[in-house]
Design a protein around this motif. Structure first.
Motif, PDB file in Angstrom:
ATOM      1  N   ARG A 138     -10.965   0.764 -13.530  1.00  0.00           N
ATOM      2  CA  ARG A 138     -11.399   1.600 -12.412  1.00  0.00           C
ATOM      3  C   ARG A 138     -11.106   0.858 -11.114  1.00  0.00           C
ATOM      4  NH1 ARG A 138     -15.718   2.422  -9.004  1.00  0.00           N
ATOM      5  NH2 ARG A 138     -16.252   4.608  -8.538  1.00  0.00           N
ATOM      6  N   PHE A 139     -10.417   1.533 -10.186  1.00  0.00           N
ATOM      7  CA  PHE A 139     -10.067   0.919  -8.912  1.00  0.00           C
ATOM      8  C   PHE A 139     -10.420   1.861  -7.768  1.00  0.00           C
ATOM      9  CE2 PHE A 139      -6.771  -0.543 -11.944  1.00  0.00           C
ATOM     10  CZ  PHE A 139      -7.023  -1.908 -11.917  1.00  0.00           C
ATOM     11  N   VAL A 140     -10.729   1.275  -6.625  1.00  0.00           N
ATOM     12  CA  VAL A 140     -10.789   2.025  -5.379  1.00  0.00           C
ATOM     13  C   VAL A 140      -9.465   1.786  -4.675  1.00  0.00           C
ATOM     14  CG1 VAL A 140     -11.910   2.263  -3.137  1.00  0.00           C
ATOM     15  CG2 VAL A 140     -13.289   1.851  -5.180  1.00  0.00           C
ATOM     16  N   ALA A 141      -8.712   2.869  -4.472  1.00  0.00           N
ATOM     17  CA  ALA A 141      -7.386   2.765  -3.856  1.00  0.00           C
ATOM     18  C   ALA A 141      -7.475   3.176  -2.394  1.00  0.00           C
ATOM     19  CB  ALA A 141      -6.383   3.647  -4.595  1.00  0.00           C
ATOM     20  N   ASN A 142      -6.865   2.387  -1.532  1.00  0.00           N
ATOM     21  CA  ASN A 142      -6.921   2.621  -0.092  1.00  0.00           C
ATOM     22  C   ASN A 142      -5.691   3.373   0.402  1.00  0.00           C
ATOM     23  OD1 ASN A 142      -9.334   0.954   1.103  1.00  0.00           O
ATOM     24  ND2 ASN A 142      -8.393  -0.358  -0.438  1.00  0.00           N
ATOM     25  N   TYR A 143      -5.928   4.257   1.379  1.00  0.00           N
ATOM     26  CA  TYR A 143      -4.828   4.962   2.023  1.00  0.00           C
ATOM     27  C   TYR A 143      -3.895   3.966   2.705  1.00  0.00           C
ATOM     28  CZ  TYR A 143      -2.383   7.489   5.736  1.00  0.00           C
ATOM     29  OH  TYR A 143      -1.416   7.960   6.599  1.00  0.00           O
ATOM     30  N   VAL A 144      -2.593   4.177   2.519  1.00  0.00           N
ATOM     31  CA  VAL A 144      -1.594   3.342   3.171  1.00  0.00           C
ATOM     32  C   VAL A 144      -1.262   3.973   4.523  1.00  0.00           C
ATOM     33  CG1 VAL A 144       0.687   2.312   2.999  1.00  0.00           C
ATOM     34  CG2 VAL A 144      -0.656   2.694   0.921  1.00  0.00           C
ATOM     35  N   PRO A 145      -1.580   3.307   5.623  1.00  0.00           N
ATOM     36  CA  PRO A 145      -1.412   3.916   6.947  1.00  0.00           C
ATOM     37  C   PRO A 145      -0.007   4.451   7.210  1.00  0.00           C
ATOM     38  CG  PRO A 145      -2.665   1.881   7.108  1.00  0.00           C
ATOM     39  CD  PRO A 145      -2.159   1.958   5.702  1.00  0.00           C
ATOM     40  N   PHE A 146       0.030   5.554   7.956  1.00  0.00           N
ATOM     41  CA  PHE A 146       1.268   6.184   8.415  1.00  0.00           C
ATOM     42  C   PHE A 146       2.141   6.712   7.275  1.00  0.00           C
ATOM     43  CE2 PHE A 146      -0.042   3.313  11.799  1.00  0.00           C
ATOM     44  CZ  PHE A 146       0.041   4.133  12.919  1.00  0.00           C
ATOM     45  N   THR A 147       1.526   7.130   6.170  1.00  0.00           N
ATOM     46  CA  THR A 147       2.307   7.715   5.072  1.00  0.00           C
ATOM     47  C   THR A 147       1.935   9.168   4.804  1.00  0.00           C
ATOM     48  OG1 THR A 147       0.725   6.983   3.358  1.00  0.00           O
ATOM     49  CG2 THR A 147       2.522   5.466   3.920  1.00  0.00           C
ATOM     50  N   GLN A 148       1.025   9.752   5.583  1.00  0.00           N
ATOM     51  CA  GLN A 148       0.508  11.059   5.191  1.00  0.00           C
ATOM     52  C   GLN A 148       1.422  12.225   5.525  1.00  0.00           C
ATOM     53  OE1 GLN A 148      -3.183  10.605   7.735  1.00  0.00           O
ATOM     54  NE2 GLN A 148      -2.796  12.759   8.131  1.00  0.00           N
ATOM     55  N   ALA A 149       2.402  12.050   6.404  1.00  0.00           N
ATOM     56  CA  ALA A 149       3.298  13.160   6.740  1.00  0.00           C
ATOM     57  C   ALA A 149       4.656  12.611   7.137  1.00  0.00           C
ATOM     58  CB  ALA A 149       2.713  14.010   7.859  1.00  0.00           C
ATOM     59  N   THR A 150       5.361  12.005   6.173  1.00  0.00           N
ATOM     60  CA  THR A 150       6.664  11.418   6.443  1.00  0.00           C
ATOM     61  C   THR A 150       7.730  12.056   5.560  1.00  0.00           C
ATOM     62  OG1 THR A 150       6.307   9.662   4.808  1.00  0.00           O
ATOM     63  CG2 THR A 150       5.648   9.196   7.072  1.00  0.00           C
ATOM     64  N   ASP A 151       8.960  11.963   5.995  1.00  0.00           N
ATOM     65  CA  ASP A 151      10.105  12.469   5.228  1.00  0.00           C
ATOM     66  C   ASP A 151       9.952  13.941   4.864  1.00  0.00           C
ATOM     67  OD1 ASP A 151      11.689   9.892   4.783  1.00  0.00           O
ATOM     68  OD2 ASP A 151       9.729   9.334   4.019  1.00  0.00           O
ATOM     69  N   PHE A 158      -1.556   5.986  -1.688  1.00  0.00           N
ATOM     70  CA  PHE A 158      -2.766   5.196  -1.908  1.00  0.00           C
ATOM     71  C   PHE A 158      -2.402   4.012  -2.789  1.00  0.00           C
ATOM     72  CE2 PHE A 158      -4.290   9.165  -0.435  1.00  0.00           C
ATOM     73  CZ  PHE A 158      -5.473   8.888   0.236  1.00  0.00           C
ATOM     74  N   ARG A 159      -2.959   2.833  -2.440  1.00  0.00           N
ATOM     75  CA  ARG A 159      -2.541   1.598  -3.101  1.00  0.00           C
ATOM     76  C   ARG A 159      -3.720   0.892  -3.744  1.00  0.00           C
ATOM     77  NH1 ARG A 159       1.397  -0.873   0.577  1.00  0.00           N
ATOM     78  NH2 ARG A 159       2.690   0.680  -0.473  1.00  0.00           N
ATOM     79  N   LEU A 160      -3.465   0.330  -4.923  1.00  0.00           N
ATOM     80  CA  LEU A 160      -4.479  -0.455  -5.621  1.00  0.00           C
ATOM     81  C   LEU A 160      -4.757  -1.746  -4.848  1.00  0.00           C
ATOM     82  CD1 LEU A 160      -3.316  -0.239  -9.361  1.00  0.00           C
ATOM     83  CD2 LEU A 160      -4.708   1.381  -8.058  1.00  0.00           C
ATOM     84  N   PRO A 161      -5.876  -2.399  -5.143  1.00  0.00           N
ATOM     85  CA  PRO A 161      -6.153  -3.693  -4.500  1.00  0.00           C
ATOM     86  C   PRO A 161      -5.014  -4.674  -4.768  1.00  0.00           C
ATOM     87  CG  PRO A 161      -8.109  -2.866  -5.615  1.00  0.00           C
ATOM     88  CD  PRO A 161      -6.994  -1.963  -6.018  1.00  0.00           C
TER      89      PRO A 161
END
Length: 283
Positions: A138-151, A158-161
């Motif tokens: 079980r992991f808490v994955a954090n949003y990777v900044p500036f990836t929500q509306a690209t390309d 979202f990235r694992l620790p």
């Protein structure tokens, strides 16, 4: 952000999470990204000490259609305009010129010119999701900044620790407090890391990194490299958000500076990419 936060006062411990943005076509209507609200809670808001206004909290979640792995430690949540979901990048004045055909306007009921209502994904800054594997991980994955509306896609990453990876063959389930996930499971597989092809020093604080091919999506975000000098020195550099153009990304030195005439070996940190001997020299 800290100065902006001081200008807004809420009750119930509420806070903004990113810069308010003017809606496209509006003169004074802003999207104000805030923390997750509680349903049926009356919130108050005041800006720069002006008159207090109130609004009703809601637990309405954003509809997300797809969940899929993109690297060995990163996955994405993808939504679609045809499902009535838009990223706020498409409907704010600040980004209008750069969004091309994706830019459009919504009225004060969040309906477009054809009367279709949209859910709005505001800034995902500081957002997290939980990912659980059938093997018990079980992991808490954090949003990777500036990836929500690209390309041209609405597919925030979202990235694992740091140091953790998805295990091939394991099925993972993603859960979120802010999104309803239609397809919330995926089976992990091994994905070959990106491959560095070349590096070029722009100056003693800035480096251009070239991949062997365009990944087609924002996979540089949040990544770092180490530069190992032949003189025994080491320097670290961090990807400059939103600087990618095809297979090329800009990295900024975060500690010290590169030395003129020293040959550095480029080493990706945390195995996000591979690199045969890639030399770098500041002339």
């Amino acid at each position: 952000m800290e100065n902006i936060k001081k200008q807004f006062e809420f009750n119930h411990g509420m806070s903004i999470v990113n810069v308010p943005r003017l809606k496209t076509g509006a003169k004074s209507t802003y999207i104000v990204p805030v923390e997750i609200q509680k349903d049926d809670t009356k919130y108050s808001i005041s800006y720069k000490g002006q008159r207090v206004k109130t609004f009703e909290g809601t637990d309405e979640k954003i509809n997300i259609r797809n969940t899929q792995q993109v690297t060995n430690d990163t996955f994405e949540l993808e939504s679609f305009l045809e499902d009535g979901v838009t990223d706020y990048a498409n409907i704010i004045e600040a980004y209008r010129a750069g969004r091309g055909d994706l830019a459009f306007e919504l009225d004060n009921r969040n309906k477009d010119e054809n009367g279709k209502r949209f859910e709005i994904i505001s800034s995902l800054r500081d957002r997290v999701v939980t990912i659980t594997g059938r093997n018990g991980e079980r992991f808490v994955a954090n949003y990777v900044p500036f990836t929500q509306a690209t390309d041209g896609r609405q597919a925030p990453k979202f990235r694992l620790p740091a140091g953790q990876q998805l295990k091939p063959g394991v099925t993972y389930t993603v859960k979120s407090k802010w999104a309803d996930l239609e397809n919330k499971r995926f089976k992990a597989q091994y994905i070959a890391p990106l491959k560095l092809q070349a590096a070029e020093a722009i100056d003693n604080k800035t480096i251009k990194i070239v991949l062997d091919k365009d990944p087609g999506m924002e996979l540089f975000a949040g990544r770092s490299i180490q530069l190992q000098g032949e003189d025994g020195s080491t320097v670290q550099a961090q990807y400059r958000f939103s600087s990618r153009k095809g297979s090329v990304g800009i990295f900024d030195v975060t500690n010290n500076t590169l030395k003129t005439g020293v040959i550095y070996k480029v080493v990706p940190m945390n195995n996000w990419a591979t690199a045969d001997y890639i030399p770098l020299i500041v002339k």
